[in-house]
Design a protein around this motif. Structure first.
Motif: not given
Lengths: 104, 104
Positions: A30-31, A34, A37, A69, A85, A87-89, A92, B5, B9, B14, B17, B21, B94, B98, B101
DNA sequence: TAAACATATGAATTGAATTTCATATGTAAA
DNA sequence: TTTACATATGAAATTCAATTCATATGTTTA
């Protein structure tokens, strides 16, 4: 609207969902997401930014790559990683909203 | 838009989340959630529907309860479980989109 | 082409999560 | 009030994932 969840869920779908969530449920991964990003980064920079061993980062990047990803390209001696990707965001983002609401 | 986002963060975020998940990344727990989306069910019915031991189901239901994703009430000898958090399904929805797709 | 640097990788280690097993708890029915 | 039924629970066993360690691979530079 809501086409996906109303259709029956089979075991393969469950497995796919599970797989994706597993990938984005690890704090290290995850880190990394981010971090990326904001900007693309080399393995070393990620390792430095997160203060986690190069090898651990590399292993996790592999997982992220295999899930499509992130993607990588070579630049001299370095490998530069970036998001593959976006879309993942959106997912998130929703989760962050969710968490913020729980915290109220 | 996109308020969550874009803000920085931190480690606690983190962790939160990651935690959520993790909970929804286990196939057994996911299956339970999808089952309960249709109707509330007793522990025994869930166990039967998924063909997973009563004890395993019970343990997983506890995890789901602790994350406030499901709630329970007693009805005679049975415990009836139902969804306690509908927001999760907008996330699951979502993810299904995803995945669909990705499969293209 | 040898040395230095950056990353990847396999194996071993460690740690965590899930399931199973045995049994306890709570409720209803005989 | 004993028996049967439904669920919960703790501990042990099993399975799975993450990190570390040592080293291999690939690239650049002296």
């Amino acid at each position: 609207m809501d086409t996906s969840t109303t259709s029956p869920i089979n075991k393969e779908k469950i497995q796919s969902i599970s797989k994706l969530f597993k990938v984005i449920s690890d704090p290290t991964r995850l880190s990394i997401l981010f971090l990326l990003q904001k900007e693309e980064l080399s393995v070393g920079s990620i390792s430095l930014a997160l203060d986690i061993e190069q090898s651990a980062i590399s292993h996790q990047l592999r997982t992220l790559r295999e899930s499509r990803l992130v993607k990588a390209r070579r630049e001299g001696k370095s490998m530069i990683y970036s998001l593959d990707d976006l879309h993942v965001f959106s997912i998130l983002d929703q989760v962050l909203t969710h968490i913020n609401e729980l915290e109220k």
